[in-house]
Enzyme design. Structure first.
Site, mmCIF file in Angstrom:
data_model
loop_
_atom_site.group_PDB
_atom_site.id
_atom_site.type_symbol
_atom_site.label_atom_id
_atom_site.label_comp_id
_atom_site.label_asym_id
_atom_site.label_seq_id
_atom_site.Cartn_x
_atom_site.Cartn_y
_atom_site.Cartn_z
ATOM 1 N N LYS A 119 -4.274 3.613 -12.055
ATOM 2 C CA LYS A 119 -2.919 3.320 -13.275
ATOM 3 C C LYS A 119 -3.528 3.778 -14.568
ATOM 4 O O LYS A 119 -2.957 4.593 -15.222
ATOM 5 C CB LYS A 119 -2.226 2.725 -12.174
ATOM 6 C CG LYS A 119 -1.593 2.543 -11.704
ATOM 7 C CD LYS A 119 -0.534 1.667 -10.927
ATOM 8 C CE LYS A 119 -0.796 0.877 -9.785
ATOM 9 N NZ LYS A 119 -1.945 1.022 -9.387
ATOM 10 N N GLN A 130 -6.589 0.579 -7.121
ATOM 11 C CA GLN A 130 -5.839 0.000 -8.149
ATOM 12 C C GLN A 130 -6.307 1.097 -9.469
ATOM 13 O O GLN A 130 -5.780 0.768 -10.507
ATOM 14 C CB GLN A 130 -6.155 -1.688 -8.361
ATOM 15 C CG GLN A 130 -4.806 -2.142 -9.115
ATOM 16 C CD GLN A 130 -4.675 -3.772 -8.472
ATOM 17 O OE1 GLN A 130 -4.680 -3.856 -8.338
ATOM 18 N NE2 GLN A 130 -5.685 -4.585 -9.581
ATOM 19 N N TYR A 165 -6.675 1.953 2.319
ATOM 20 C CA TYR A 165 -6.164 1.437 1.233
ATOM 21 C C TYR A 165 -7.915 1.074 0.746
ATOM 22 O O TYR A 165 -8.148 0.039 1.471
ATOM 23 C CB TYR A 165 -5.216 0.829 1.238
ATOM 24 C CG TYR A 165 -4.919 -0.074 -0.044
ATOM 25 C CD1 TYR A 165 -4.385 0.751 -1.228
ATOM 26 C CD2 TYR A 165 -5.578 -1.161 -0.384
ATOM 27 C CE1 TYR A 165 -4.543 0.134 -2.570
ATOM 28 C CE2 TYR A 165 -5.463 -2.044 -1.735
ATOM 29 C CZ TYR A 165 -4.656 -1.338 -2.609
ATOM 30 O OH TYR A 165 -4.651 -1.490 -4.475
ATOM 31 N N SER A 200 -7.519 12.260 -47.820
ATOM 32 C CA SER A 200 -9.527 11.517 -47.838
ATOM 33 C C SER A 200 -9.239 10.212 -49.450
ATOM 34 O O SER A 200 -9.150 10.285 -50.494
ATOM 35 C CB SER A 200 -10.523 12.689 -48.249
ATOM 36 O OG SER A 200 -11.532 11.255 -49.126
ATOM 37 N N LYS A 243 -9.368 16.744 -51.804
ATOM 38 C CA LYS A 243 -9.310 17.198 -50.327
ATOM 39 C C LYS A 243 -7.856 17.646 -49.234
ATOM 40 O O LYS A 243 -7.360 15.524 -49.551
ATOM 41 C CB LYS A 243 -10.109 15.956 -49.073
ATOM 42 C CG LYS A 243 -10.748 16.766 -49.273
ATOM 43 C CD LYS A 243 -11.996 17.658 -49.397
ATOM 44 C CE LYS A 243 -12.585 17.487 -47.403
ATOM 45 N NZ LYS A 243 -13.431 16.887 -46.995
ATOM 46 N N ASN A 266 0.473 -1.298 -0.179
ATOM 47 C CA ASN A 266 0.345 0.239 0.296
ATOM 48 C C ASN A 266 1.186 1.172 0.029
ATOM 49 O O ASN A 266 0.840 2.558 -0.774
ATOM 50 C CB ASN A 266 -0.918 0.198 1.125
ATOM 51 C CG ASN A 266 -2.434 -1.562 0.921
ATOM 52 O OD1 ASN A 266 -1.614 -1.650 0.447
ATOM 53 N ND2 ASN A 266 -3.020 -1.266 2.694
ATOM 54 N N HIS A 275 -16.491 36.348 -30.405
ATOM 55 C CA HIS A 275 -18.433 35.618 -30.898
ATOM 56 C C HIS A 275 -18.116 35.250 -31.170
ATOM 57 O O HIS A 275 -18.820 35.457 -32.841
ATOM 58 C CB HIS A 275 -18.941 36.646 -30.235
ATOM 59 C CG HIS A 275 -19.496 37.605 -28.955
ATOM 60 N ND1 HIS A 275 -19.971 36.633 -27.816
ATOM 61 C CD2 HIS A 275 -19.280 38.180 -28.403
ATOM 62 C CE1 HIS A 275 -20.210 37.745 -27.270
ATOM 63 N NE2 HIS A 275 -19.456 38.202 -27.373
HETATM 64 N N1 ARG Z 1 -1.713 -3.497 -7.749
HETATM 65 C C1 ARG Z 1 -1.790 -2.823 -5.997
HETATM 66 C C2 ARG Z 1 -2.629 -1.186 -6.441
HETATM 67 O O1 ARG Z 1 -2.217 -0.891 -7.540
HETATM 68 C C3 ARG Z 1 -1.399 -2.528 -5.439
HETATM 69 C C4 ARG Z 1 -1.824 -2.641 -3.087
HETATM 70 C C5 ARG Z 1 -1.838 -3.411 -3.234
HETATM 71 N N2 ARG Z 1 -2.389 -4.050 -2.006
HETATM 72 C C6 ARG Z 1 -3.694 -4.555 -1.594
HETATM 73 N N3 ARG Z 1 -3.380 -4.214 -0.134
HETATM 74 N N4 ARG Z 1 -3.861 -5.793 -2.330
HETATM 75 O O2 ARG Z 1 -3.350 -0.669 -6.297
#
Ligand code: ARG
Length: 472
Positions: A327, A324, A319, A279, A285, A112, A158
């Site tokens: 990302k 997750q 957490y 095109s 075009k 975490n 405008h």
């Molecule tokens: N893969 C998890 C994430 O991206 C990492 C942390 C996972 N922690 C857990 N207690 N399962 O957040």
């Protein structure tokens, strides 16, 4: 290898394994994960939590693991590992290399705080790269503007021609927007430049970890203050998304203008063949796909911001696995910003400006009507009345299909006298003279707007120098 399961009586469902896994996404973090582990392990040894010998073994092992992952990414077979995430994969590969001593690496640490660290390291890197790209875009705009400080064009409100400006001034408006984005990224970087490591799973650690040492080693300005906040905090990603949203809002406006200017109706610019597309059916075009893609990508960049904010909303401390989901959108935004900012300078340089067309457009729509009003106001006529006179004169010009500077002095005077007569200022006497024509000259009109921040060529040149000095 699983990092948990000691208390489980049965194996995991296969569907759970793939549903739960973030490896296909967070593999991108491998370098940052290993960098973080190196710093943590050095600190564990410095604090006598693990031996120097184990530290060296782990550090050497991590180098091999790093190469292995790099290779696996190149070969495209990293997904053959059935690790839950990048943290598990590194530990699994390290165990393969050096045996169970690998397990010591995770002393006093949780995935975490580890994942928060990895993303912060990644973002610090990417923010620097994006700032460099923004710098290039800003300097490119300044370079292009340098040749267009005298180029007359209509300024719009405008989407209607409003007052004459210079093309250089118009282009630099975007350079200053991007400069604010550059600063906003710096704010984001500085606000979040604190190391999360040591927050553990949620409640810190009873090991005598030296959090400051890790922070120093990883170039953080300090450490976070509250372990619960630390493992639940994704504000650093949210702030980054917000900066990215600003960037794409600005670039999609610029793209929109390029698309408009490139349309045959405006014909203000031409995009080189090398940066245009065709095109498949209409041979005549030439399309501004680059600009359209920049404009179109605003959708996903805004969406990624909204997606994270929505996932974070209502999460209890500390957490939760929801995090997750932070990302994929982040990487998508970073990758797309890179692509956009990478092509942008070349694309901008590929544009040639039809100066004649830009200037001609300035003579469409009585853009010097304000100058007429200003001239009269300078002569002592209250601006409200001056505005009326100018409006009536424009009507007269419209009816006769002529420019304001084609009207004779007597006619101006007649309209002025009428307005004065019907007003409460009917004892005012204002004589219009030939100087009015120099006010109505559009090039003069721009030259006169030389307050700091104005479109006059001398001010635009100052803007360019100020922009260039920012990055010296
Ligand atoms: N893969 C998890 C994430 O991206 C990492 C942390 C996972 N922690 C857990 N207690 N399962 O957040």
């Amino acid at each position: 290898m699983k990092l948990w399961g000691g208390n489980f009586k049965s194996d995991s469902n296969n569907k759970l394994n793939s549903f739960n896994s973030s490896l296909p996404i967070d593999i991108k973090l491998y370098k940052y994960d290993i960098t973080g582990s190196r710093a943590h392990v050095k600190m564990l040894a410095a604090q006598d939590i693990i031996s120097e010998k184990d530290k060296d073994l782990i550090l050497d092992g991590l180098t091999i693991v790093e190469n292995k992952i790099e290779q696996a990414i190149k070969n495209g077979d990293y997904l053959n590992y059935d690790a839950e995430d990048i943290h598990s994969l590194v530990e699994e590969l390290l165990t393969e290399e050096i045996g169970p001593i690998a397990g010591k690496m995770h002393t006093g640490r949780s995935r975490n705080d580890q994942v928060a660290l990895d993303i912060k390291l990644y973002l610090k890197d990417k923010i620097n790269n994006i700032q460099d790209l923004l710098k290039t875009a800003i300097i490119t705009l300044a370079e292009i503007a340098e040749n267009e400080t005298e180029t007359l064009m209509p300024g719009y409100t405008h989407l209607q021609a409003a007052q004459p400006i210079t093309l250089g001034h118009h282009l630099l408006a975007y350079a200053w927007k991007l400069k604010r984005d550059y600063d906003k990224l710096a704010d984001t970087y500085n606000r979040h430049n604190l190391s999360p490591l040591g927050a553990g799973a949620l409640a810190g650690s009873s090991f005598p970890l030296d959090r400051e040492m890790v922070a120093d080693e990883l170039n953080f300005a300090g450490i976070t203050e509250n372990s619960l906040d630390t493992v639940s905090d994704r504000d650093f990603i949210l702030d980054f998304h917000s900066s990215a949203v600003n960037i794409i809002i600005h670039l999609s406006s610029l793209a929109e203008e390029i698309i408009t200017w490139n349309s045959p109706n405006y014909n203000f610019i031409e995009i080189s063949d090398a940066m245009s597309t065709g095109s498949s059916i209409m041979p005549q075009k030439k399309n501004p796909d680059v600009a359209e893609l920049i404009r179109g990508k605003s959708g996903r960049i805004l969406g990624n911001h909204t997606a994270l904010a929505t996932s974070l909303k209502g999460l209890p401390l500390a957490y939760n696995k929801d995090l997750q989901e932070d990302k994929e959108g982040l990487f998508d935004t970073v990758d797309n910003l890179f692509e956009i900012l990478n092509i942008l300078p070349d694309f901008l340089k590929s544009i040639s400006f039809n100066r004649d067309k830009l200037e001609k457009a300035t003579y469409n729509g009585y853009l010097n009507a304000t100058e007429l009003a200003d001239y009269l106001a300078k002569k002592g006529l209250p601006f409200r009345l001056a505005h009326q006179v100018s409006g009536r004169t424009v009507n007269y010009a419209l009816e006769n299909n002529i420019q304001l500077f084609e009207i004779e002095i007597e006619k101006f005077q007649e309209i002025l006298d009428k307005v004065i007569k019907s007003s409460q200022a009917n004892n005012l006497k204002i004589i219009i003279d030939n100087e009015l024509y120099s006010w109505l000259d559009l090039k003069n009109a721009v030259k006169k707007r030389k307050l700091p921040g104005g479109p006059a060529p001398e001010q635009v040149k100052k803007q360019i120098i100020n922009l260039q000095n920012l990055f010296k």
